[in-house]
Design an enzyme around this catalytic site. Structure first.
Site, PDB file in Angstrom:
ATOM      1  N   HIS A  31       0.896  -1.272   0.133  1.00 13.85           N
ATOM      2  CA  HIS A  31       0.373  -0.079   0.144  1.00 13.85           C
ATOM      3  C   HIS A  31       1.011   1.299  -0.053  1.00 13.85           C
ATOM      4  O   HIS A  31       0.582   2.437  -0.634  1.00 13.85           O
ATOM      5  CB  HIS A  31      -0.782   0.108   1.188  1.00 13.85           C
ATOM      6  CG  HIS A  31      -2.050  -0.987   1.317  1.00 13.85           C
ATOM      7  ND1 HIS A  31      -1.868  -2.097   2.160  1.00 13.85           N
ATOM      8  CD2 HIS A  31      -3.073  -1.300   0.673  1.00 13.85           C
ATOM      9  CE1 HIS A  31      -3.147  -2.893   2.151  1.00 13.85           C
ATOM     10  NE2 HIS A  31      -3.590  -2.400   1.170  1.00 13.85           N
ATOM     11  N   LEU A  86       2.352  -9.446  -1.036  1.00 13.60           N
ATOM     12  CA  LEU A  86       2.078  -8.914   0.217  1.00 13.60           C
ATOM     13  C   LEU A  86       0.383  -8.548   0.186  1.00 13.60           C
ATOM     14  O   LEU A  86      -0.079  -8.411  -0.841  1.00 13.60           O
ATOM     15  CB  LEU A  86       2.592  -7.322   0.554  1.00 13.60           C
ATOM     16  CG  LEU A  86       4.219  -7.627   0.751  1.00 13.60           C
ATOM     17  CD1 LEU A  86       4.510  -6.165   1.151  1.00 13.60           C
ATOM     18  CD2 LEU A  86       4.673  -8.511   1.502  1.00 13.60           C
TER      19      LEU A  86
END
Ligand code: PAF
EC number: 6.3.2.1
Length: 285
Positions: free
Chosen positions: A33, A185
């Site tokens: 992110h 991830l």
């Protein structure tokens, strides 16, 4: 960095400034992110535009049996990470702010794109995603938004929706961030037990095996592609996974590839109670 919970506060914080670069998230942030936030930062820099990230766990995109209630809510830590990554504003509405009344206007993407793969195994998922992203775009009014390639089908669906609804938002794709052993991830990796975590890179390894087979012998008709998909599913099953699909598709619209199309292989499989997804582009776009 300000953390704003109300749309009116967000609108007033953004007024008079160039339209922002936007990274929508459901929180429980990881390095992937933060890379999207940095990408937004770079894209916004030339215009002097702010970077906005949203944190909102969107009930509409979860089926009743899925993990909406247990999805990790880690607002304070997320905000610290966002500040370090160069985010200017966090928009973190609660449910009553974003859904003040029952949401009966829904944005339904086409079945050809959104009813396959993830859409086949998670009915209603992309309608929930498209509805909330449309609402978030309405609140943030960004010039551009960054979505990760980890959720490859989501990226394609959002691009299609944004174009079809003339939302005027440029959609940028962020590369998938991986651990050193290749595991993509994901906020859901935290659900894996230590043994499952050790096994989890096998999903990406199977996709790499397909890429290698096609690199060594590029000629591939539909039967060979199907055989590669089946072989990967069988290997995963033998290792204790429950695969939903391994599918080689055309990159731009996830249709069955024809000769010369740039391809991507996408996969979803459960390892214990955790459902993981991953993908790998097999050709240059
Ligand atoms: O990818 C996600 O985290 C979510 O699907 C999104 C785009 C933030 C919509 O809730």
């Amino acid at each position: 960095m300000d953390v704003l919970h109300r749309t009116a506060e967000l609108r007033s914080a953004l007024s008079g400034r160039p339209p922002p670069a936007f990274v929508p998230t459901m929180g429980n942030l990881h390095t992937g992110h933060l890379a999207l936030v940095r990408q937004a930062r770079e894209a916004a820099a030339a215009r002097g535009a702010p970077v906005v990230a949203s944190i909102f766990v969107n009930r509409l995109q979860f089926a009743p049996h899925e993990d909406f209630d247990s999805y990790p809510r880690t607002l304070q830590r997320d905000c610290e990470l966002l500040a370090e990554a160069g985010c200017d504003l966090v928009y973190a509405p609660d449910e009553t702010e974003l859904y003040p009344e029952p949401q009966d206007v829904l944005v339904q993407p086409p079945a050809a794109l959104a009813g396959v793969l993830e859409g086949a195994f998670r009915p209603g998922f992309f309608t929930g995603v498209c509805t909330v992203v449309t609402k978030l775009f309405g609140a943030v009014r960004p010039q551009l938004a960054v979505f990760g390639k980890k959720d490859y089908q989501q990226l394609m669906v959002i691009r299609h929706m944004t174009r079809q609804l003339s939302l005027g938002v440029e959609i940028l794709a962020g590369e998938t961030a991986r651990d050193v052993d290749g595991l993509a991830l994901s906020s859901r990796n935290g659900y894996l037990s230590p043994m499952e975590r050790a096994e989890a890179p096998a999903l990406q390894a199977e996709l790499r095996r397909i890429a290698q087979a096609l690199a060594e012998a590029p000629q591939a008709d539909a039967a060979r592609l199907a055989a590669l998909e089946q072989q990967a599913m069988a290997t995963l099953r033998a290792r204790g996974w429950a695969p939903d699909y391994v599918a080689i598709r055309r990159q731009r619209d996830l249709a069955v590839p024809q000769d010369g199309d740039a391809r991507v292989v996408l996969a979803a499989a459960r390892l214990g109670r955790t459902r993981l997804i991953d993908n790998l582009e097999l050709d240059r776009p």
